[in-house]
Design a protein around this motif. Structure first.
Motif, mmCIF file in Angstrom:
data_model
loop_
_atom_site.group_PDB
_atom_site.id
_atom_site.type_symbol
_atom_site.label_atom_id
_atom_site.label_comp_id
_atom_site.label_asym_id
_atom_site.label_seq_id
_atom_site.Cartn_x
_atom_site.Cartn_y
_atom_site.Cartn_z
ATOM 1 N N VAL A 194 35.486 -68.991 -10.285
ATOM 2 C CA VAL A 194 35.002 -67.813 -9.565
ATOM 3 C C VAL A 194 36.143 -66.893 -9.157
ATOM 4 C CG1 VAL A 194 32.909 -68.957 -8.760
ATOM 5 C CG2 VAL A 194 34.942 -68.944 -7.301
ATOM 6 N N GLY A 195 37.388 -67.343 -9.342
ATOM 7 C CA GLY A 195 38.506 -66.488 -8.979
ATOM 8 C C GLY A 195 39.822 -67.030 -9.478
ATOM 9 N N THR A 196 40.846 -66.189 -9.327
ATOM 10 C CA THR A 196 42.220 -66.577 -9.609
ATOM 11 C C THR A 196 43.047 -66.215 -8.389
ATOM 12 O OG1 THR A 196 42.425 -64.465 -10.794
ATOM 13 C CG2 THR A 196 42.282 -66.457 -12.132
ATOM 14 N N ILE A 197 44.062 -67.015 -8.136
ATOM 15 C CA ILE A 197 44.946 -66.747 -7.006
ATOM 16 C C ILE A 197 46.337 -67.234 -7.374
ATOM 17 C CG2 ILE A 197 44.363 -68.899 -5.790
ATOM 18 C CD1 ILE A 197 44.426 -67.064 -3.167
ATOM 19 N N GLN A 198 47.323 -66.399 -7.092
ATOM 20 C CA GLN A 198 48.706 -66.748 -7.404
ATOM 21 C C GLN A 198 49.517 -66.739 -6.116
ATOM 22 O OE1 GLN A 198 51.574 -64.037 -9.416
ATOM 23 N NE2 GLN A 198 51.617 -65.645 -10.981
ATOM 24 N N VAL A 199 50.297 -67.794 -5.932
ATOM 25 C CA VAL A 199 51.197 -67.907 -4.785
ATOM 26 C C VAL A 199 52.620 -67.737 -5.294
ATOM 27 C CG1 VAL A 199 52.082 -69.429 -2.975
ATOM 28 C CG2 VAL A 199 49.641 -69.449 -3.541
ATOM 29 N N ARG A 200 53.317 -66.745 -4.756
ATOM 30 C CA ARG A 200 54.728 -66.547 -5.074
ATOM 31 C C ARG A 200 55.525 -67.264 -3.984
ATOM 32 N NH1 ARG A 200 51.438 -61.525 -5.298
ATOM 33 N NH2 ARG A 200 50.785 -61.563 -7.449
#
Length: 178
Positions: free
Chosen positions: A80-86
């Motif tokens: 349902v989504g994408t999320i990126q942590v830098r």
């Protein structure tokens, strides 16, 4: 509020990921936030290599290490989504992008998924030892601003910065204390 889990992309997610990209295309959206430009990759396998490279960039690189996740609904294992942590802020990320970028597929918005995704990503950030994170959104993206504020975001400033299309736009920057 416990409908999702974060999964690191691997070959087993290929069909679901391709269907996820198609949902954006069907909605006429050309950019998938928090995905490390998944929509521009030649193939799913090429995209996997790209995000693996982001996790551990060369020591002399100006890039921040980053971890990209799928937000997956538990009941049907649908992305349902994408999320990126830098993992750290570079000067470029301080100006545009922040520590976390995310997106919810168009047909699954307004269901609280963005807030769940962000809470899960904040837990990951705590595990990295981060004390606070920077997020930004377009000044007129009320839904994203509400998500960030629900997760503890405090407005730091509103500025003009280049958007995903390279054109200047108003963005709001928020800090979340962990």
């Amino acid at each position: 509020m416990n409908d999702l889990f974060l999964a690191q992309p691997d070959p087993s997610w290929k069909a679901a990921a391709e269907e996820y990209v198609q949902a954006y295309q069907a909605a006429g959206e050309s950019h998938i936030g928090g995905s490390c430009s998944m929509e521009q990759s030649g193939s799913y396998e090429e995209w996997l290599e790209k995000i693996r490279g982001m996790y551990n960039p060369p020591a002399d690189s100006a890039l921040s290490p980053a971890t990209t996740f799928f937000a997956v609904r538990k009941e049907d294992r649908r992305i349902v989504g994408t999320i990126q942590v830098r993992h750290r802020l570079t000067e470029e990320l301080r100006e545009n992008g922040g520590n976390i970028g995310y997106a919810v597929r168009p047909d699954q918005r307004k269901k609280g998924y963005a807030t769940q995704m962000l809470f899960l990503a904040l837990d990951f950030c705590r595990g990295l030892g981060l004390n606070r994170v920077l997020l930004d959104c377009l000044a007129d993206n009320i839904a994203s601003e509400k998500t960030i504020r629900r997760c503890g975001g405090v407005l730091a400033e509103e500025v003009t910065a280049p958007g995903d299309d390279g054109q200047p736009g108003r963005i709001k920057r928020f800090w979340i204390e962990l």
